[in-house]
Scaffold this active site. Structure first.
Site, short mmCIF file in Angstrom:
data_model
loop_
_atom_site.label_atom_id
_atom_site.label_comp_id
_atom_site.label_asym_id
_atom_site.label_seq_id
_atom_site.Cartn_x
_atom_site.Cartn_y
_atom_site.Cartn_z
N GLU A 52 0.62 -1.11 0.08
CA GLU A 52 -0.10 0.19 0.03
C GLU A 52 0.80 1.31 0.11
O GLU A 52 2.01 1.07 0.40
CB GLU A 52 -0.74 0.04 1.35
CG GLU A 52 -2.38 -0.57 0.98
CD GLU A 52 -3.06 0.70 0.30
OE1 GLU A 52 -2.66 1.48 -0.43
OE2 GLU A 52 -4.51 0.81 0.32
N ASP A 53 0.08 2.32 -0.77
CA ASP A 53 0.87 3.58 -0.43
C ASP A 53 0.94 4.26 1.09
O ASP A 53 1.75 4.96 1.73
CB ASP A 53 0.61 4.74 -1.45
CG ASP A 53 -0.87 4.85 -1.56
OD1 ASP A 53 -1.67 3.83 -1.04
OD2 ASP A 53 -1.23 5.82 -2.45
N ASP A 86 -4.37 5.43 6.46
CA ASP A 86 -5.00 6.73 6.80
C ASP A 86 -6.07 6.10 7.74
O ASP A 86 -5.56 6.11 9.19
CB ASP A 86 -5.52 7.28 5.90
CG ASP A 86 -5.86 8.88 6.04
OD1 ASP A 86 -5.67 9.26 7.16
OD2 ASP A 86 -6.38 9.72 5.20
N PHE A 141 -2.22 16.70 4.27
CA PHE A 141 -2.49 16.09 2.94
C PHE A 141 -1.32 15.94 2.05
O PHE A 141 -0.82 17.09 1.55
CB PHE A 141 -3.63 16.92 2.20
CG PHE A 141 -4.30 16.04 1.23
CD1 PHE A 141 -5.58 15.26 1.57
CD2 PHE A 141 -3.92 15.97 0.08
CE1 PHE A 141 -5.92 14.38 0.62
CE2 PHE A 141 -4.47 15.12 -1.00
CZ PHE A 141 -5.69 14.52 -0.53
N ARG A 184 0.20 12.45 -9.10
CA ARG A 184 0.78 11.09 -8.78
C ARG A 184 1.92 11.13 -9.29
O ARG A 184 2.88 10.26 -8.83
CB ARG A 184 -0.29 10.03 -9.46
CG ARG A 184 -1.66 10.00 -8.84
CD ARG A 184 -2.21 8.60 -9.15
NE ARG A 184 -3.76 8.56 -9.12
CZ ARG A 184 -4.11 8.04 -8.01
NH1 ARG A 184 -3.56 7.66 -6.95
NH2 ARG A 184 -5.45 7.94 -8.04
C1 PRP Z 1 -6.04 5.60 -0.79
C2 PRP Z 1 -4.72 5.00 -0.36
C3 PRP Z 1 -5.25 3.75 0.43
C4 PRP Z 1 -6.43 4.58 1.17
C5 PRP Z 1 -5.93 4.79 2.55
O1 PRP Z 1 -6.62 5.10 -1.75
O2 PRP Z 1 -4.07 4.34 -1.64
O3 PRP Z 1 -5.66 2.64 -0.34
O4 PRP Z 1 -6.69 5.55 0.47
O5 PRP Z 1 -6.86 5.43 3.39
P1 PRP Z 1 -7.61 4.84 4.56
O6 PRP Z 1 -6.73 4.10 5.44
O7 PRP Z 1 -8.34 5.78 5.07
O8 PRP Z 1 -8.75 3.78 3.99
P2 PRP Z 1 -7.80 5.80 -2.81
O9 PRP Z 1 -8.86 5.22 -2.40
O10 PRP Z 1 -7.52 7.22 -2.66
O11 PRP Z 1 -7.07 5.21 -4.16
P3 PRP Z 1 -6.05 5.44 -5.30
O12 PRP Z 1 -5.00 4.31 -4.36
O13 PRP Z 1 -6.62 4.96 -6.44
O14 PRP Z 1 -5.59 6.85 -5.09
#
Ligand code: PRP
Length: 186
Positions: free
Chosen positions: A104-105, A108, A157, A170
């Site tokens: 994961e990136d 949150d 953010f 990105r």
């Molecule tokens: C982001 C990120 C995680 C998630 C984290 O994805 O890549 O998957 O949010 O947030 P959380 O811990 O509050 O659930 P996003 O849904 O923005 O999709 P993306 O990776 O395509 O940007």
């Protein structure tokens, strides 16, 4: 949303390319040692983890398979998690009996990974662990055990190195803090 100013909208650089590269190299070495002799599948959670996945897999020196999932938790340009998790793309191959490592990136609220790890556990991998580049603990709603962590970051953010705002930024090679006036704008 107005057209982004890719570099001008960055308030400050939180993590440089060099810092990211060094940490990813360390994580790759640890994963290589820990999974030596095991059937490992890296499960990238698109789209945000794309650059991290691409760099991490090349920092791993043992044979691995990769698979890609796409899930979405944030709607539109919101800077807050909605709590809704949708699977937009599922695994292409079974992970039953294999060692699965979610890549994961950012974690949150933890809602995305809480859902996803339950979903993947149901596919009966031998083990399931989590590797995330960034951890933002200030906003956590559910506890997530992190096995491999790049950096703990403050409640700001962040964009770049895969992370977006409104699908932009990105492609920045570093991780920066977005100017608040960008997401405050109507
Ligand atoms: C982001 C990120 C995680 C998630 C984290 O994805 O890549 O998957 O949010 O947030 P959380 O811990 O509050 O659930 P996003 O849904 O923005 O999709 P993306 O990776 O395509 O940007």
């Amino acid at each position: 949303m107005r057209m982004p100013d890719l570099v001008g909208d960055v308030a400050s650089v939180l993590l440089t390319e060099e810092q990211i590269h060094q940490r990813v190299t360390e994580l790759g070495a640890r994963i290589s040692a820990d999974y030596q002799g095991r059937e490992l599948t890296l499960v990238s959670v698109l789209k945000g983890s794309l650059p991290f996945m691409a760099d991490l897999m090349r920092a791993i020196s043992i044979p691995v398979s990769i698979d890609l999932m796409e899930v979405s938790s944030y709607g539109g340009t919101a800077t807050e998690s909605s709590g809704l998790v949708r699977i937009l793309k599922d695994l292409s191959k079974p992970i039953e009996g294999r060692h699965a490592l979610i890549v994961e990136d950012i974690i949150d609220t933890g809602l995305t990974l809480n859902y996803l790890s339950g979903y993947l556990r149901g596919k009966n991998p031998s083990t399931l662990h989590i590797c995330t580049l960034l951890d933002k603990p200030a906003r956590r709603l559910v506890d997530i055990p992190i096995d491999y962590l790049g950096f703990t970051i403050p409640d700001q953010f962040v964009i770049g190195y895969g992370l977006d705002y409104g699908e932009y930024y990105r492609n920045l090679p570093f991780i920066g803090v977005l100017r608040p006036e960008v997401y405050a704008a109507p």
